[in-house]
Motif scaffolding. Sequence first.
Motif, PDB file in Angstrom:
ATOM      1  N   GLY A 222       0.783  -1.232   0.000  1.00  0.00           N
ATOM      2  CA  GLY A 222       0.000   0.000   0.000  1.00  0.00           C
ATOM      3  C   GLY A 222       0.812   1.277   0.000  1.00  0.00           C
ATOM      4  O   GLY A 222       0.259   2.379  -0.047  1.00  0.00           O
ATOM      5  N   LYS A 223       2.142   1.173   0.087  1.00  0.00           N
ATOM      6  CA  LYS A 223       3.021   2.342   0.079  1.00  0.00           C
ATOM      7  C   LYS A 223       3.990   2.188  -1.086  1.00  0.00           C
ATOM      8  O   LYS A 223       4.932   1.400  -1.031  1.00  0.00           O
ATOM      9  N   ASP A 224       3.749   2.940  -2.165  1.00  0.00           N
ATOM     10  CA  ASP A 224       4.514   2.764  -3.392  1.00  0.00           C
ATOM     11  C   ASP A 224       5.608   3.808  -3.607  1.00  0.00           C
ATOM     12  O   ASP A 224       6.191   3.895  -4.685  1.00  0.00           O
ATOM     13  N   THR A 225       5.881   4.614  -2.582  1.00  0.00           N
ATOM     14  CA  THR A 225       6.952   5.608  -2.665  1.00  0.00           C
ATOM     15  C   THR A 225       7.998   5.319  -1.602  1.00  0.00           C
ATOM     16  O   THR A 225       7.662   5.034  -0.448  1.00  0.00           O
ATOM     17  N   LEU A 226       9.256   5.398  -2.003  1.00  0.00           N
ATOM     18  CA  LEU A 226      10.384   5.148  -1.101  1.00  0.00           C
ATOM     19  C   LEU A 226      11.343   6.322  -1.158  1.00  0.00           C
ATOM     20  O   LEU A 226      11.806   6.715  -2.234  1.00  0.00           O
ATOM     21  N   VAL A 227      11.639   6.901   0.004  1.00  0.00           N
ATOM     22  CA  VAL A 227      12.632   7.970   0.122  1.00  0.00           C
ATOM     23  C   VAL A 227      13.873   7.386   0.785  1.00  0.00           C
ATOM     24  O   VAL A 227      13.785   6.777   1.854  1.00  0.00           O
ATOM     25  N   VAL A 228      15.026   7.574   0.138  1.00  0.00           N
ATOM     26  CA  VAL A 228      16.283   7.040   0.666  1.00  0.00           C
ATOM     27  C   VAL A 228      17.282   8.184   0.818  1.00  0.00           C
ATOM     28  O   VAL A 228      17.595   8.883  -0.155  1.00  0.00           O
ATOM     29  N   TYR A 229      17.766   8.367   2.041  1.00  0.00           N
ATOM     30  CA  TYR A 229      18.790   9.389   2.287  1.00  0.00           C
ATOM     31  C   TYR A 229      20.150   8.724   2.425  1.00  0.00           C
ATOM     32  O   TYR A 229      20.309   7.758   3.186  1.00  0.00           O
ATOM     33  N   SER A 230      21.123   9.235   1.697  1.00  0.00           N
ATOM     34  CA  SER A 230      22.494   8.721   1.786  1.00  0.00           C
ATOM     35  C   SER A 230      23.250   9.479   2.865  1.00  0.00           C
ATOM     36  O   SER A 230      23.579  10.662   2.707  1.00  0.00           O
ATOM     37  N   PHE A 231      23.509   8.792   3.955  1.00  0.00           N
ATOM     38  CA  PHE A 231      24.171   9.321   5.151  1.00  0.00           C
ATOM     39  C   PHE A 231      25.679   9.230   4.958  1.00  0.00           C
ATOM     40  O   PHE A 231      26.211   8.153   4.691  1.00  0.00           O
ATOM     41  N   MET A 232      26.372  10.344   5.101  1.00  0.00           N
ATOM     42  CA  MET A 232      27.819  10.366   4.889  1.00  0.00           C
ATOM     43  C   MET A 232      28.549   9.745   6.092  1.00  0.00           C
ATOM     44  O   MET A 232      28.913  10.432   7.048  1.00  0.00           O
ATOM     45  N   TYR A 233      28.725   8.441   6.006  1.00  0.00           N
ATOM     46  CA  TYR A 233      29.442   7.715   7.059  1.00  0.00           C
ATOM     47  C   TYR A 233      30.073   6.490   6.406  1.00  0.00           C
ATOM     48  O   TYR A 233      29.611   5.361   6.546  1.00  0.00           O
ATOM     49  N   GLY A 234      31.143   6.754   5.683  1.00  0.00           N
ATOM     50  CA  GLY A 234      31.822   5.683   4.974  1.00  0.00           C
ATOM     51  C   GLY A 234      32.813   4.948   5.848  1.00  0.00           C
ATOM     52  O   GLY A 234      33.190   5.431   6.920  1.00  0.00           O
ATOM     53  N   PRO A 235      33.271   3.793   5.409  1.00  0.00           N
ATOM     54  CA  PRO A 235      34.184   2.973   6.211  1.00  0.00           C
ATOM     55  C   PRO A 235      35.533   3.633   6.466  1.00  0.00           C
ATOM     56  O   PRO A 235      36.203   3.315   7.453  1.00  0.00           O
ATOM     57  N   ASN A 236      35.914   4.571   5.620  1.00  0.00           N
ATOM     58  CA  ASN A 236      37.202   5.250   5.798  1.00  0.00           C
ATOM     59  C   ASN A 236      37.077   6.574   6.537  1.00  0.00           C
ATOM     60  O   ASN A 236      38.080   7.273   6.733  1.00  0.00           O
ATOM     61  N   MET A 237      35.869   6.907   6.932  1.00  0.00           N
ATOM     62  CA  MET A 237      35.655   8.142   7.682  1.00  0.00           C
ATOM     63  C   MET A 237      35.824   7.868   9.172  1.00  0.00           C
ATOM     64  O   MET A 237      35.220   6.940   9.713  1.00  0.00           O
ATOM     65  N   GLU A 238      36.631   8.690   9.824  1.00  0.00           N
ATOM     66  CA  GLU A 238      36.854   8.510  11.268  1.00  0.00           C
ATOM     67  C   GLU A 238      35.571   8.749  12.048  1.00  0.00           C
ATOM     68  O   GLU A 238      35.274   8.053  13.023  1.00  0.00           O
ATOM     69  N   LYS A 239      34.807   9.754  11.623  1.00  0.00           N
ATOM     70  CA  LYS A 239      33.555  10.085  12.283  1.00  0.00           C
ATOM     71  C   LYS A 239      32.459  10.312  11.243  1.00  0.00           C
ATOM     72  O   LYS A 239      32.740  10.589  10.081  1.00  0.00           O
ATOM     73  N   ALA A 240      31.216  10.212  11.682  1.00  0.00           N
ATOM     74  CA  ALA A 240      30.091  10.488  10.795  1.00  0.00           C
ATOM     75  C   ALA A 240      30.017  11.978  10.494  1.00  0.00           C
ATOM     76  O   ALA A 240      30.509  12.812  11.261  1.00  0.00           O
ATOM     77  N   CYS A 241      29.415  12.315   9.383  1.00  0.00           N
ATOM     78  CA  CYS A 241      29.243  13.713   8.995  1.00  0.00           C
ATOM     79  C   CYS A 241      28.362  14.438  10.022  1.00  0.00           C
ATOM     80  O   CYS A 241      27.228  14.017  10.267  1.00  0.00           O
ATOM     81  N   PRO A 242      28.843  15.527  10.636  1.00  0.00           N
ATOM     82  CA  PRO A 242      28.034  16.267  11.610  1.00  0.00           C
ATOM     83  C   PRO A 242      26.762  16.860  11.009  1.00  0.00           C
ATOM     84  O   PRO A 242      25.733  16.923  11.676  1.00  0.00           O
ATOM     85  N   MET A 243      26.845  17.300   9.755  1.00  0.00           N
ATOM     86  CA  MET A 243      25.670  17.909   9.123  1.00  0.00           C
ATOM     87  C   MET A 243      24.572  16.871   8.885  1.00  0.00           C
ATOM     88  O   MET A 243      23.400  17.086   9.208  1.00  0.00           O
TER      89      MET A 243
END
Length: 256
Positions: free
Chosen positions: A103-124
């Motif tokens: 019943g829900k045919d729309t999907l919103v996907v946000y790409s979170f800047m937290y890659g394996p080589n990043m020491e910390k996640a993106c604060p923004m």
Amino acid sequence: MRAKTKAKANAKTSTTTKARTVSKPLHAERFPGEGKAYRSARDKLLRAEMELRSRVEQVAAMRRKLPLGGVVPQDYEFEEGAADPADTGSVRRVKLSELFRPGKDTLVVYSFMYGPNMEKACPMCTCMLDGLDGNAPHAAQRINLAVVAKSPVARIREFARGRGWRNLRLLSSAGNSYNRDYRGETADGKQRPALNVFVKRGDKIHHVYNTELMFAPTAKGQDPRHVDAIWPLWNLLDFTPEGRGADWYPKLEYAA
């Protein structure tokens, strides 16, 4: 001569009428201690806010009318943990097509800047997701919502527990090319904060929207603001005399 005099009179009348229309109060509400200068300036701002409100809806209507984009090239497979954030052991694989609930045919996907080589996640990204986590149950009444990061799922969930996130559906794209395909990652592996919208039509999944303001030219000193519409912080600060500031940005933590 009479025609010119009449034309001048009509022009003067039109200008006077327009001035009266512009200066006409927009509502009767008044606040303690306000003066004429404040009310005049506030009404001018209010007219601009009304125009902006209309323009925002016009742009939203244009988004809704976009034709279908391309069919997704593959049914991407992600990793995710259990619904309970405290569960640190359960991991399962889930396909993009399985993110669509009945019943829900729309999907919103946000790409979170937290890659394996990043020491910390993106604060923004983190700041924006802090707010989105609270709104996720409301959004789920109308759409499907997921957050994807390139780090291993265990690392993503550990960070989420530290932030107190309880409602976001967190996925790892460590084993697929989703981030690169939908511009959440550059060719050299740098992470980018992309938001994408997909729709299901029959047995096919189409891409319909990406926050492309991220790639568009900006005015001098201005950030792309491609996801500002879902970011409470900046909208709140825009109400204040201090505004956003010229060089202030969110941090992962602040001194007490």
